[in-house]
Design a protein around this motif. Structure first.
Motif, PDB file in Angstrom:
ATOM      1  N   ASP A 287       0.525  -1.174  -0.323  1.00  0.00           N
ATOM      2  CA  ASP A 287      -0.427  -0.205  -0.160  1.00  0.00           C
ATOM      3  C   ASP A 287       1.193   1.564  -0.064  1.00  0.00           C
ATOM      4  O   ASP A 287       0.901   2.077  -1.063  1.00  0.00           O
ATOM      5  N   LEU A 288       1.849   0.855   0.866  1.00  0.00           N
ATOM      6  CA  LEU A 288       2.401   2.195   1.286  1.00  0.00           C
ATOM      7  C   LEU A 288       3.520   2.980  -0.583  1.00  0.00           C
ATOM      8  O   LEU A 288       3.592   3.493  -1.015  1.00  0.00           O
ATOM      9  N   MET A 289       3.496   1.815  -1.433  1.00  0.00           N
ATOM     10  CA  MET A 289       4.228   1.711  -2.596  1.00  0.00           C
ATOM     11  C   MET A 289       3.793   2.436  -2.984  1.00  0.00           C
ATOM     12  O   MET A 289       4.049   2.715  -4.689  1.00  0.00           O
ATOM     13  N   ARG A 290       2.416   1.662  -3.718  1.00  0.00           N
ATOM     14  CA  ARG A 290       1.206   2.309  -4.223  1.00  0.00           C
ATOM     15  C   ARG A 290       1.771   4.052  -4.122  1.00  0.00           C
ATOM     16  O   ARG A 290       0.749   4.879  -5.230  1.00  0.00           O
ATOM     17  N   ARG A 291       1.355   4.482  -2.963  1.00  0.00           N
ATOM     18  CA  ARG A 291       1.035   5.159  -2.977  1.00  0.00           C
ATOM     19  C   ARG A 291       2.673   6.051  -3.506  1.00  0.00           C
ATOM     20  O   ARG A 291       2.419   7.352  -3.488  1.00  0.00           O
ATOM     21  N   ALA A 292       3.879   5.735  -2.851  1.00  0.00           N
ATOM     22  CA  ALA A 292       4.797   6.632  -3.475  1.00  0.00           C
ATOM     23  C   ALA A 292       5.182   6.251  -5.223  1.00  0.00           C
ATOM     24  O   ALA A 292       5.506   7.832  -5.703  1.00  0.00           O
ATOM     25  N   GLY A 293       4.501   5.533  -5.272  1.00  0.00           N
ATOM     26  CA  GLY A 293       4.033   4.997  -7.082  1.00  0.00           C
ATOM     27  C   GLY A 293       3.574   6.331  -7.681  1.00  0.00           C
ATOM     28  O   GLY A 293       3.786   6.615  -8.611  1.00  0.00           O
ATOM     29  N   ASP A 294       2.375   7.057  -6.839  1.00  0.00           N
ATOM     30  CA  ASP A 294       1.633   7.706  -7.843  1.00  0.00           C
ATOM     31  C   ASP A 294       2.646   8.624  -7.004  1.00  0.00           C
ATOM     32  O   ASP A 294       2.227  10.191  -8.028  1.00  0.00           O
ATOM     33  N   ILE A 295       2.757   9.122  -6.643  1.00  0.00           N
ATOM     34  CA  ILE A 295       3.884  10.741  -6.184  1.00  0.00           C
ATOM     35  C   ILE A 295       5.238  11.057  -7.357  1.00  0.00           C
ATOM     36  O   ILE A 295       5.195  11.528  -8.223  1.00  0.00           O
ATOM     37  N   ALA A 296       5.844   9.471  -7.531  1.00  0.00           N
ATOM     38  CA  ALA A 296       6.978   9.230  -9.207  1.00  0.00           C
ATOM     39  C   ALA A 296       6.242   9.346 -10.069  1.00  0.00           C
ATOM     40  O   ALA A 296       6.926   9.897 -11.349  1.00  0.00           O
ATOM     41  N   ALA A 297       5.475   9.166 -10.561  1.00  0.00           N
ATOM     42  CA  ALA A 297       4.581   8.346 -11.376  1.00  0.00           C
ATOM     43  C   ALA A 297       4.865  10.028 -12.609  1.00  0.00           C
ATOM     44  O   ALA A 297       4.932   9.900 -14.317  1.00  0.00           O
ATOM     45  N   PRO A 298       3.936  11.073 -11.988  1.00  0.00           N
ATOM     46  CA  PRO A 298       3.865  11.933 -12.977  1.00  0.00           C
ATOM     47  C   PRO A 298       4.960  12.366 -13.425  1.00  0.00           C
ATOM     48  O   PRO A 298       5.172  13.083 -14.231  1.00  0.00           O
ATOM     49  N   HIS A 299       6.151  12.254 -13.012  1.00  0.00           N
ATOM     50  CA  HIS A 299       7.582  12.854 -13.278  1.00  0.00           C
ATOM     51  C   HIS A 299       8.408  11.860 -13.757  1.00  0.00           C
ATOM     52  O   HIS A 299       9.408  12.256 -14.659  1.00  0.00           O
ATOM     53  N   ASN A 300       7.265  11.025 -14.913  1.00  0.00           N
ATOM     54  CA  ASN A 300       8.402   9.491 -15.682  1.00  0.00           C
ATOM     55  C   ASN A 300       9.865   9.361 -14.412  1.00  0.00           C
ATOM     56  O   ASN A 300      10.180   9.176 -15.074  1.00  0.00           O
ATOM     57  N   LEU A 301       9.276   8.629 -13.026  1.00  0.00           N
ATOM     58  CA  LEU A 301      10.503   8.617 -12.378  1.00  0.00           C
ATOM     59  C   LEU A 301       9.770   7.356 -11.982  1.00  0.00           C
ATOM     60  O   LEU A 301       8.650   6.975 -11.703  1.00  0.00           O
ATOM     61  N   VAL A 302      10.621   6.513 -11.763  1.00  0.00           N
ATOM     62  CA  VAL A 302      11.050   5.015 -11.236  1.00  0.00           C
ATOM     63  C   VAL A 302      11.486   4.379 -10.276  1.00  0.00           C
ATOM     64  O   VAL A 302      12.843   4.382  -9.564  1.00  0.00           O
ATOM     65  N   LEU A 303      10.520   4.343  -8.856  1.00  0.00           N
ATOM     66  CA  LEU A 303      11.271   3.824  -7.635  1.00  0.00           C
ATOM     67  C   LEU A 303      11.483   2.101  -7.614  1.00  0.00           C
ATOM     68  O   LEU A 303      11.108   1.460  -8.136  1.00  0.00           O
ATOM     69  N   VAL A 304      13.018   2.267  -7.767  1.00  0.00           N
ATOM     70  CA  VAL A 304      13.479   0.414  -7.559  1.00  0.00           C
ATOM     71  C   VAL A 304      13.619   0.479  -5.921  1.00  0.00           C
ATOM     72  O   VAL A 304      14.722   1.077  -5.552  1.00  0.00           O
TER      73      VAL A 304
END
Length: 303
Positions: free
Chosen positions: A162-179
């Motif tokens: 759940d946390l990484m979904r929220r983090a992904g929502d922060i990163a996605a609009p900037h075309n970033l990938v959290l690895v």
């Protein structure tokens, strides 16, 4: 056999150094460029000077990428200086770490009952977006904390997904990938939550976002579980970034037990074009170690 290998590596280093004549800032290197995007870091070429001088030296040896775990903590002016140096040499920025765990305290517990550390983690992700923009980085390393005591692991996994979904929502609009990076518990990081690539695959599939993938550090993977190529094969759809380092010792490829020639051939067969971080030390000190580092990567790059 050791003497023979070192003679071969020394010969390769001499050839590489012959090609690696200094290029003026903004010009292409005279060295043959590596075919894969291997990324040294500050310290790989410590004898050549400071951060910017090391970037220039790496480019002159044919490296096309750079990695800096601590970039988020650097002053803004230095981040901008690094980005400029990489752009001048046409080098790709690799990962930096978004939220550094408190190793001595075994925190954070991102799967615990207390959600305050999860909120702090998301704040770190938001701040890291600005750093990534400054550095022209596209991937950001995430270490999802330590195992929380007295909380079932499956509950922690659900909370971290759940946390990484929220983090992904922060990163996605900037075309970033959290690895997300699995770490070994047997040698370096006892008690961390994420311990294997397979476990990372389960989390990434649960998140189900192009903004959350896996960093496969093969040094950690070899120690914790081994079976590297079948694991890469099974989890490949969720792997966006790799790091090399041999075992034991976490030094350059060809210094230990991992067959990086075979790994490189496998990556070529799978058309991997991403960055491969050189997150390890040098097996020899000083300039001899730096030359051996370059020669070792020349050797596996020919695989």
């Amino acid at each position: 056999m050791i003497t023979s290998r070192r003679h071969l590596l020394a010969a390769g280093a001499a050839a590489s150094m012959t090609l690696g004549l200094s290029a003026a800032p903004g010009q292409a290197s005279n060295a043959a460029r590596f075919s894969l995007a291997f990324a040294p870091h500050e310290g790989s070429f410590a004898s050549r000077g400071g951060l910017i001088e090391q970037i220039a030296y790496a480019a002159d040896q044919g490296f096309t990428a750079w990695e800096d775990n601590t970039a988020r903590d650097r002053p803004v002016a230095q981040q901008e200086q690094m980005a400029k140096a990489l752009a001048q040499r046409n080098m790709t920025m690799g990962v930096f770490v978004a939220s550094m765990p408190k190793w001595g305290q075994s925190r954070p517990w991102l799967g615990s009952d207390d959600g305050s550390e999860r909120e702090a983690f998301l704040a770190d992700i938001a701040a890291s977006v600005e750093v990534a923009k400054r550095l022209n980085a596209t991937c950001i390393t995430v270490v999802p904390g330590f195992l929380a005591p007295k909380v079932p692991v499956d509950i922690q996994t659900a909370r971290i997904i759940d946390l990484m979904r929220r983090a992904g929502d922060i990163a996605a609009p900037h075309n970033l990938v959290l690895v997300i990076e699995p770490l070994n518990t047997l040698t370096d990081h006892p008690g961390v939550y994420l311990q294997t690539i397979a476990q990372g695959y389960a989390v990434a599939r649960g998140v189900n976002s192009p903004a959350v993938k896996i960093l496969a550090d093969l040094y950690h993977a070899q120690i914790q579980a081994g079976n590297l190529i079948p694991t890469l094969e099974a989890c490949w759809s969720e792997i966006a970034y790799l790091q090399f380092g041999d075992n034991p010792g976490r030094k350059e490829p060809t210094s230990g037990e991992i067959n990086y020639h075979t790994i490189v051939r496998w990556l070529r067969a799978h058309s991997f074009t991403g960055v491969i971080g050189m997150e390890h030390g040098n097996s020899l000190s000083g300039r001899e170690g730096e030359e051996r580092l370059v020669a070792a990567y020349r050797e596996i790059d020919r695989s």
